[in-house]
Write an enzyme that holds these catalytic residues in place. Structure first.
Site: not given
Length: 799
Positions: A250, A322, A325
């Site tokens: 975006s 992030d 994991d």
């Protein structure tokens, strides 16, 4: 002869009757945009005016009535889309499309979206305003299900319509949250490269962010008020079959008053999402004495994720942080029901699920979980019986308040109220963009961020048994990247790396600086922006980075080994300014050349499957520019040749010759015919349009389209050996809101407002979108009433 004529006449009549019957049937399936209907639980009459593009302008005496009407009109245009979206998180696609979707259903069930929703609903305050309004919206959907015509997709797939509940709203949010994630495309591949090739092969892959690239600047002064490849392949295959697009990127920028011609904020946003038919957003304008918003809704979600009124505007881009994991787990060799933790052996949790399958018996499957999350082995066929790998996802780790967030954003009256909503967003990570009539501009990177130990690199699969590679602490929202009324008087986001948080760059899967650099390049020097200039900028197709990459390619070609035609084209390329217009020859040659550079650089080490996976990641886009400036990279050498060590120049030259040959094979010797429109096209695919005989009835396109990957008008495509760049995603809407003239703000959708193939608004914006045109987002009631193409009135029904 008379008998033949009689038979032909009878056949003609039968065909006519069939066509007439089909026409009558199709007409009964159209959305009803006019007339008067009763609506249960309504307290007062609600009027819906439809503008020329089928966008409903809903006028009610209270918000609950207006949003109940929204549920009804949203469902009559998008019920099929609502149905598919709610099914993903609960593993319900096999029931619609058959056993081919089993892998996808297993994967999404194992993520725990449906289980997390169940836990959320247990804690939900059913008397809260957000829940009451959500229930009203669902009432509207369900009344359409009971009384409205059944969309043709339900007939074609043979599934029944069923009522919608709060569970469906939260499951839709869960799919959106995972759709934003990138770790599953990157972490297993990087770990595989490290294990297979060695650490030295990671050095030039742009895994870590170059602090000298274009970063989003923070300003937080407050206003005075193998196995691993198999893991990746398994996840990729699960996502590949999805009949609903994924969120991809975006752009957004908000220009402050000192930089605009009329001294008021201008807001721009174009979220990048996978193209499909219908397109993602449903536009609706709600107006009551106490509430007004012109908003963009996900199918089945009552409150808009993008919206504006006369006071403020907001939108979003992907943060790319992030929040997933992966962990290696160790099973107890003496007891397979246990796994190792720092505190000793824990027992695997076993989760049992049942999946309904079209034209087949139900399928039962089970998977194991650790404290990190689900064990991916066994969920998909690719990874059975290997070392266990679990997936830890922030979304399922915390109380889900995303409905609170979207409700509070859509009901905020000022910057203070708006910002107060954002700390409740834990996942997905979003850049929330804001501008208002009081000349405030702001950007907030919104997510539940966390610190890991300094020695832990989260882009590799971590050690689950030691306890040393766990998160250390969560970061308070006040330390999230953000900028509020910065002195440079604009904010922007292009999914690129934000500047440091508390002295560190937060890890993520950020896109390269290309779009960010172009946005800053255009915004910085200009101080007289108006709506039209911003509209031109949001459709910009020039790369700020590709000419530099091309220059490095140009300088590495062995000109003495080229023939005349190759030299002439190379000289033409040297003058290219990075613009991807339909008639550009340079764009075609450069893109083809770059593919061969990537293939000749990485394919020998990675092999076919890993190379495909590599091309699907964000980091491969980031590494292109720095790699071509690094003559000493280990990747230049072709490991298949034992008597020679290849150089950057060898790879680039070979790739140029191969690109020329490839283009000549595809389009002939006439270079003037190698234009961008021949290779860069867009088709908005409907799930039913995958059946070739139905493609032309349900799909929209294909069209040649300007733009490319990582220009502002970002038309994303996957690289492969075909040399054809079928656009998979891009701007899901383009919005420009000028607070000096809010009522003339403008927007566009990729195809049309309706998802019903029999609606006149199924694809009536497609040509405008391709041509970079806009339409007005109407808010003036008198103008709306005067120009309305039709009106639908909902009246209370006595209980």
């Amino acid at each position: 002869m008379k008998n033949i004529k009689r038979v032909l006449a009878i056949l003609g009549i039968l065909i006519l009757i069939l066509l007439l019957g089909a026409g009558i049937f199709a007409n009964t399936l159209k959305p009803d945009y006019k007339g008067k209907k009763g609506l249960s639980k309504l307290t007062q009459e609600v009027t819906v005016h439809y503008d020329a593009y089928g966008i409903p302008h809903i006028y009610g005496e209270n918000e609950e009535d207006a949003i109940r009407a929204l549920g009804y009109v949203h469902a009559q245009d998008r019920l099929w889309q609502m149905e598919l979206l709610r099914r993903i998180g609960r593993g319900g696609l096999s029931e619609v499309f058959g056993k081919d979707m089993l892998g996808t259903d297993k994967f999404f069930l194992s993520l725990g979206i449906d289980d997390a929703t169940e836990e959320t609903l247990k804690k939900l305050d059913m008397s809260s305003k957000k829940v009451q309004l959500s229930e009203a919206y669902l009432d509207g959907i369900n009344q359409f299900i009971e009384e409205g015509p059944t969309p043709i997709e339900f007939y074609l797939t043979g599934i029944d319509k069923e009522p919608f509940t709060l569970t469906d709203i939260y499951n839709t949010f869960g799919y959106m949250a995972f759709s934003f994630a990138q770790a599953h495309k990157t972490d297993p591949l990087l770990t595989d490269i490290k294990n297979k090739l060695g650490v030295e092969y990671l050095m030039d892959l742009a895994i870590d962010i170059d602090p000298n690239s274009t970063l989003i600047k923070n300003h937080n002064k407050q206003p005075s008020d193998s196995l691993l490849g198999n893991v990746m392949a398994a996840v990729t295959n699960a996502l590949k079959g999805l009949p609903i697009p994924q969120f991809e990127g975006s752009n957004s920028w908000v220009i402050g008053a000192s930089k605009t011609k009329n001294g008021k904020v201008i807001f721009a946003n174009d979220p990048h999402i996978g193209f499909a038919q219908p397109s993602v957003w449903y536009e609706a304008h709600l107006n009551t004495p106490t509430y007004e918003k012109y908003g963009y809704h996900l199918a089945g979600v009552p409150f808009p994720l993008l919206a504006h009124d006369r006071k403020l505007a907001y939108g979003l881009t992907m943060f790319e942080n992030d929040d997933i994991d992966f962990y290696y787990e160790k099973t107890n060799p003496e007891d397979s029901t246990q796994y190792q933790t720092a505190g000793g052996w824990n027992t695997y949790e076993t989760v049992n699920k049942i999946i309904k399958v079209k034209d087949s018996v139900d399928v039962t499957f089970s998977y194991k979980k650790t404290h990190h999350g689900p064990i991916l082995n066994g969920i998909a066929n690719q990874i059975k019986g290997e070392e266990p790998i679990s997936m830890s996802w922030v979304y399922t780790k915390h109380e889900n308040k995303i409905l609170d967030v979207v409700y509070d954003m859509s009901h905020a009256n000022n910057l203070t109220e708006f910002k107060a909503a954002l700390p409740n967003l834990h996942a997905p990570g979003l850049n929330i963009m804001y501008g208002d009539a009081e000349n405030n501009v702001a950007w907030f990177a919104s997510a539940k961020l966390y610190h890991m130990s300094d020695s832990v690199h989260t882009k590799f699969i971590l050690n689950g048994e030691s306890g040393k590679e766990e998160l250390v602490n969560y970061i308070d929202f006040s330390e999230n990247p953000q900028a509020v009324n910065p002195p440079w008087d604009y904010v922007y986001s292009a999914n690129n790396q934000p500047d440091s948080i508390a002295g560190m760059l937060y890890p993520g899967y950020y896109l390269p600086e290309n779009r960010a650099k172009r946005i800053v390049q255009l915004l910085e020097p200009k101080n007289d922006w108006d709506r039209d200039a911003v509209g031109e900028m949001i459709t910009d197709v020039t790369s700020a980075v590709d000419p530099r990459i091309l220059l490095n390619l140009y300088n590495s070609v062995k000109v003495k080994e080229l023939v005349d035609e190759q030299i002439i084209l190379l000289d033409k390329l040297s003058l290219w300014n990075g613009t991807y217009t339909l008639n550009s020859i340079e764009a075609t040659v450069y893109t083809r050349w770059l593919y061969f550079v990537l293939k000749n650089t990485f394919h020998d080490e990675l092999g076919e499957e890993m190379f495909k996976q590599f091309l699907s990641t964000h980091f491969h886009k980031r590494l292109i520019a720095p790699l071509l400036e690094n003559k000493n990279s280990i990747w230049w050498n072709d490991i298949r040749t034992v008597d020679k060590e290849e150089t950057l120049q060898d790879v680039v030259h070979k790739s140029y010759v191969e690109a020329m040959e490839s283009l000549r094979n595809d389009f002939g010797n006439k270079i003037s015919s190698w234009t961008w429109d021949k290779v860069h096209t867009i088709e908005h695919g409907h799930p039913i349009g995958q059946v070739e005989s139905l493609r032309s009835y349900f799909n929209v396109g294909p069209f040649p389209v300007q733009g490319s990957r990582e220009v502002i008008n970002n038309m994303a495509f996957g690289y492969d050996g075909t040399g054809k760049y079928k656009v998979t995603g891009g701007p899901s809407t383009r919005r420009v809101i000028d607070f000096s003239d809010v009522e003339n703000s403008m927007s566009i959708l990729p195809t049309g407002q309706s998802g019903n193939p029999f609606s006149p608004h199924y694809d009536d914006q497609a040509d405008m979108y391709i041509n970079g045109e806009f339409r007005k987002m109407m808010m003036n009631k008198k103008e709306i009433e005067k120009t309305a193409k039709s009106s639908l009135t909902f009246a209370p029904v006595e209980q």
